[in-house]
Each structure stands twice: as C-alpha cells, then as structure tokens.
Design a protein around this motif. Sequence first.
Motif, PDB file in Angstrom:
ATOM      1  N   SER A 112       0.715  -1.125   0.118  1.00  0.00           N
ATOM      2  CA  SER A 112       0.018   0.017  -0.006  1.00  0.00           C
ATOM      3  C   SER A 112       0.887   1.347   0.134  1.00  0.00           C
ATOM      4  O   SER A 112       0.610   2.066  -0.700  1.00  0.00           O
ATOM      5  CB  SER A 112      -0.697   0.001   1.234  1.00  0.00           C
ATOM      6  OG  SER A 112      -1.718   1.192   1.324  1.00  0.00           O
ATOM      7  N   PHE A 113       1.853   1.342   0.745  1.00  0.00           N
ATOM      8  CA  PHE A 113       2.714   2.465   0.971  1.00  0.00           C
ATOM      9  C   PHE A 113       3.462   2.729  -0.352  1.00  0.00           C
ATOM     10  O   PHE A 113       3.624   3.882  -0.838  1.00  0.00           O
ATOM     11  CB  PHE A 113       3.667   2.156   2.126  1.00  0.00           C
ATOM     12  CG  PHE A 113       4.480   3.332   2.153  1.00  0.00           C
ATOM     13  CD1 PHE A 113       4.214   4.620   2.656  1.00  0.00           C
ATOM     14  CD2 PHE A 113       5.964   3.316   1.681  1.00  0.00           C
ATOM     15  CE1 PHE A 113       5.157   5.719   2.867  1.00  0.00           C
ATOM     16  CE2 PHE A 113       6.926   4.312   1.924  1.00  0.00           C
ATOM     17  CZ  PHE A 113       6.510   5.701   2.443  1.00  0.00           C
ATOM     18  N   CYS A 114       4.004   1.581  -0.921  1.00  0.00           N
ATOM     19  CA  CYS A 114       4.960   1.830  -1.988  1.00  0.00           C
ATOM     20  C   CYS A 114       4.017   2.077  -3.293  1.00  0.00           C
ATOM     21  O   CYS A 114       4.547   2.924  -4.186  1.00  0.00           O
ATOM     22  CB  CYS A 114       5.760   0.642  -2.345  1.00  0.00           C
ATOM     23  SG  CYS A 114       7.199   0.182  -1.271  1.00  0.00           S
ATOM     24  N   LEU A 164       7.505  11.059 -13.100  1.00  0.00           N
ATOM     25  CA  LEU A 164       8.710  10.291 -13.150  1.00  0.00           C
ATOM     26  C   LEU A 164       8.827   8.908 -13.267  1.00  0.00           C
ATOM     27  O   LEU A 164       9.944   8.374 -13.830  1.00  0.00           O
ATOM     28  CB  LEU A 164       9.558  10.580 -11.688  1.00  0.00           C
ATOM     29  CG  LEU A 164       9.679  11.921 -11.136  1.00  0.00           C
ATOM     30  CD1 LEU A 164      10.323  11.949  -9.669  1.00  0.00           C
ATOM     31  CD2 LEU A 164      10.663  12.776 -12.167  1.00  0.00           C
ATOM     32  N   ASN A 165       7.674   8.206 -13.603  1.00  0.00           N
ATOM     33  CA  ASN A 165       7.505   6.949 -13.989  1.00  0.00           C
ATOM     34  C   ASN A 165       8.391   5.836 -13.253  1.00  0.00           C
ATOM     35  O   ASN A 165       9.218   5.206 -13.681  1.00  0.00           O
ATOM     36  CB  ASN A 165       7.798   6.651 -15.452  1.00  0.00           C
ATOM     37  CG  ASN A 165       7.628   5.285 -16.088  1.00  0.00           C
ATOM     38  OD1 ASN A 165       6.600   4.835 -15.480  1.00  0.00           O
ATOM     39  ND2 ASN A 165       7.814   5.061 -17.105  1.00  0.00           N
ATOM     40  N   LEU A 166       8.000   5.841 -12.012  1.00  0.00           N
ATOM     41  CA  LEU A 166       8.749   5.036 -10.835  1.00  0.00           C
ATOM     42  C   LEU A 166       7.932   3.566 -10.720  1.00  0.00           C
ATOM     43  O   LEU A 166       8.521   2.726  -9.743  1.00  0.00           O
ATOM     44  CB  LEU A 166       8.941   5.718  -9.675  1.00  0.00           C
ATOM     45  CG  LEU A 166       9.545   7.011  -9.505  1.00  0.00           C
ATOM     46  CD1 LEU A 166       9.427   7.662  -8.149  1.00  0.00           C
ATOM     47  CD2 LEU A 166      11.159   7.026  -9.921  1.00  0.00           C
ATOM     48  N   ASP A 167       7.216   3.088 -11.833  1.00  0.00           N
ATOM     49  CA  ASP A 167       6.598   1.911 -11.656  1.00  0.00           C
ATOM     50  C   ASP A 167       7.859   0.831 -11.348  1.00  0.00           C
ATOM     51  O   ASP A 167       7.616  -0.404 -10.633  1.00  0.00           O
ATOM     52  CB  ASP A 167       5.991   1.530 -12.840  1.00  0.00           C
ATOM     53  CG  ASP A 167       4.540   2.393 -13.010  1.00  0.00           C
ATOM     54  OD1 ASP A 167       4.306   2.939 -11.688  1.00  0.00           O
ATOM     55  OD2 ASP A 167       4.024   2.554 -13.913  1.00  0.00           O
ATOM     56  N   ALA A 168       8.984   0.854 -12.152  1.00  0.00           N
ATOM     57  CA  ALA A 168       9.976  -0.215 -11.861  1.00  0.00           C
ATOM     58  C   ALA A 168      10.467  -0.144 -10.641  1.00  0.00           C
ATOM     59  O   ALA A 168      10.884  -1.360 -10.294  1.00  0.00           O
ATOM     60  CB  ALA A 168      11.035   0.207 -12.827  1.00  0.00           C
ATOM     61  N   LEU A 169      10.326   0.724  -9.695  1.00  0.00           N
ATOM     62  CA  LEU A 169      10.821   0.890  -8.310  1.00  0.00           C
ATOM     63  C   LEU A 169       9.948   0.062  -7.279  1.00  0.00           C
ATOM     64  O   LEU A 169      10.370  -0.213  -6.078  1.00  0.00           O
ATOM     65  CB  LEU A 169      11.213   2.135  -7.946  1.00  0.00           C
ATOM     66  CG  LEU A 169      12.422   2.669  -8.764  1.00  0.00           C
ATOM     67  CD1 LEU A 169      12.848   4.143  -8.447  1.00  0.00           C
ATOM     68  CD2 LEU A 169      13.885   1.855  -8.559  1.00  0.00           C
TER      69      LEU A 169
END
Length: 102
Positions: free
Chosen positions: A48-50, A60-65
Amino acid sequence: MAATGIKTAIVAACVALVLLSMGAPAVADIQDDCRARCVPKCDGSAASFCRKLVDSFRILNLDALYTTCKVRLSSECIYLCIEVCSLNTLSDAAAPPPCKQY
C-alpha cells in the motif's frame, strides 16, 4: 570426595539437557506464530505504501521501483515485527494470561 563432584556434574548436565530440550520448541512456536501474524500485515502495508509513493511521482515513471520498494520495506517490517512480537510485547486480546488456573 571425587565421586560427589562427578555425581554433581552428572546431575547438573542432566538438568541442563532437560531445560534446553524444553526451551527450543517454545521459542520456535512463538516465532512461527509471530511470522504468521507479521508477514501478511507487513506485506499489505508495504504494498500500500509503495503503491501510494509510486503513484505520487507518476510524472517520473517509478513503476519499475515498486517491486524493490515493496520487497525492501516488507522485509524490514517483518524483521522488526518478529523481533518485537517474539519478546512477548504484542499480546492477543483473546489469548489467556500466562499461568492462569482453569
């Protein structure tokens, strides 16, 4: 006198073996119970947090992280939760108090 010392050593060794054989399963049971409580809670909270963190920075498109965040946060949460739980500082409301006579 030497026989008395040997008898005392044998009795002490037997007592130590009995105490050691009684202690380990209880600790293992507590940690298994704590793991059963902590893993789902920490996995859910970390996910949930992430997800919220990644969605906050959509530009920033941080889906990979997301996966890295979830795994690292969850593992730290699980470690801390099991440590605290196995100290018997977290109690179940439904669990009877120790040493209560029934």
